[in-house]
Design an enzyme around this catalytic site. Sequence first.
Site, short mmCIF file in Angstrom:
data_model
loop_
_atom_site.label_atom_id
_atom_site.label_comp_id
_atom_site.label_asym_id
_atom_site.label_seq_id
_atom_site.Cartn_x
_atom_site.Cartn_y
_atom_site.Cartn_z
N SER A 107 8.92 4.73 -2.46
CA SER A 107 9.60 4.28 -3.68
C SER A 107 8.86 4.27 -5.14
O SER A 107 9.19 4.90 -6.25
CB SER A 107 9.53 2.34 -3.58
OG SER A 107 10.40 1.68 -4.47
N ASP B 7 16.13 5.33 -5.35
CA ASP B 7 15.66 4.08 -4.96
C ASP B 7 15.91 2.79 -6.56
O ASP B 7 15.36 1.67 -5.77
CB ASP B 7 14.20 3.94 -6.24
CG ASP B 7 12.89 3.35 -5.95
OD1 ASP B 7 12.39 2.62 -5.12
OD2 ASP B 7 12.34 2.87 -7.11
N HIS C 174 0.53 2.71 -11.29
CA HIS C 174 1.56 2.39 -10.89
C HIS C 174 1.00 1.23 -9.74
O HIS C 174 0.10 1.22 -9.15
CB HIS C 174 2.91 2.49 -10.09
CG HIS C 174 4.44 2.21 -10.08
ND1 HIS C 174 5.09 2.49 -11.09
CD2 HIS C 174 4.28 1.72 -8.96
CE1 HIS C 174 6.07 1.28 -9.91
NE2 HIS C 174 5.89 0.85 -9.33
N LYS D 164 9.44 7.89 -7.97
CA LYS D 164 9.65 7.66 -9.34
C LYS D 164 8.47 8.20 -10.52
O LYS D 164 8.76 9.01 -10.90
CB LYS D 164 9.48 6.01 -9.75
CG LYS D 164 10.30 4.78 -9.58
CD LYS D 164 10.55 3.68 -9.87
CE LYS D 164 9.57 2.89 -9.28
NZ LYS D 164 9.87 1.84 -7.73
N ARG E 279 16.18 -3.76 -1.43
CA ARG E 279 14.99 -4.17 -0.38
C ARG E 279 13.86 -4.93 -1.39
O ARG E 279 14.10 -6.50 -0.45
CB ARG E 279 13.65 -3.18 -0.35
CG ARG E 279 14.02 -2.14 0.19
CD ARG E 279 12.82 -0.73 0.05
NE ARG E 279 12.17 -1.61 -0.39
CZ ARG E 279 10.63 -0.95 -1.42
NH1 ARG E 279 10.88 -0.62 -1.90
NH2 ARG E 279 9.29 -1.42 -0.87
N1 URA Z 1 6.93 -0.40 -6.45
C1 URA Z 1 7.52 0.03 -6.23
O1 URA Z 1 8.50 0.99 -7.22
N2 URA Z 1 7.86 0.27 -5.29
C2 URA Z 1 7.85 -0.98 -3.87
O2 URA Z 1 8.46 -0.31 -3.02
C3 URA Z 1 6.39 -2.23 -4.70
C4 URA Z 1 5.84 -1.69 -5.66
#
Ligand code: URA
Length: 441
Positions: A183, A161, A82, A187, A168
Amino acid sequence: MRVADLIRKKRDGGPLGRDEIAALIGGVSDGSVPDYQTSALLMAIVLRGMTADETAWLTEAMIASGTRLDLSDLSQPAADKHSTGGVGDKTSLVLAPLVAACGVLVPMMSGRGLGHTGGTLDKLDAIPGFRTDLTIPELRSALARVGCAIVSQSDELVPADRRLYALRDVTATVESVPLIAASIMSKKIAEGVGALVLDVKCGAGAFMKTTAEARMLAATLVAIGERHGVRTEAVITAMDAPLGRAIGNALEVAEAVDVLKGEGPADVEALTVALATRMLVLAGSATGEADASARVREALASGAGLERFQAMVETQGGDPRIVDEPGRLPSAPVREAVPAPRAGFVARLDAEGLGLAAMALGAGRDRVDGRVDPGVGLRVLAGVGSRVEAGTPVVEIHGRDSRQIDTVRPLVERAIDVRAVPPDPQPLILDRVTVPAVFQP
Ligand code: URA
């Protein structure tokens, strides 16, 4: 416990307790906490921060808002990557199928565009028919069939999220270590992976502008992953200039396909191979770095990664013909090149400025219910370090109409810096952050 009292507590710098965070996140997920209170809470967190415990409890509450997948019945290691958010970063589209082709499952839950940065889900939405809202049974069957899938948060997977992320994006509450960490990690932990590589972007186009900030975010992410039994490692990478040449959803899908064909920009390929290599190593599916890297490169060179990409697109309802016929992707009708103002070398292409320009074209949102235009964006024609003459095209704007182009042109012009001397070459990978000493077995 009144929500307004908890917002006040955070606003005044007090730490929230585990039960208080759980109650707030429960309310965000079931809709009983309205968006205006959630937005106020997010701003209080951005301004006041969170302790390590609060961040861990926030992550925990977000995971608990949905299901944590168990993929053990699929009998293959599962890993993911990620990014913390970049401009022109399409590595996920290339990396998921490549790693799947190397025998590691990739159940990737991604995000939409956030602030000035692009989002993998918005990019995939540019593929006609592509569905990211898979149910859990559909996700499992895609993984069993193709080895990878890229999906969104849902009512079943981290619904908290989905709500927080959308708010956000449009309330200037992205740049916060605890919010980014919770966040991302909620996930990734909910996906059920055993190994995770985090690409922590650092620089003018990233949410973390300095290496000190990026290291702090990286350490937070790694610590949360290890706390939940996921082998986690972070790579800090440069995000001063856009990655690759394309910025904008359909343009980036086309560039990702080029990379899978071995015809893409060198920086996207190098970063993807480096991250995929670490995924194989952490997943325990390679004997070491050299073996992992050779297997990833072989999957790229043999076309196995491209085949998986095409299979993933088809399995998720998308039109697989976009691989051989990129003209099937949406595009924007008006194109205009922004020239170099003088002769010299392209010293800087400000990633944040170009990200904001792409957003102004419609590649991102400024409201929760805003629509993204998949065809618009920017193409870098002369990258950092290129020798240019006055008037050489540096960035091409792909817009809906000439009025839109006129609005965006000054933003692009400001993002281009041409100097008499060539810039010093900058490394793409700046650092690596592994398990903090306290979590070492
Ligand atoms: N990627 C995400 O999933 N969340 C964030 O807050 C920033 C990047």
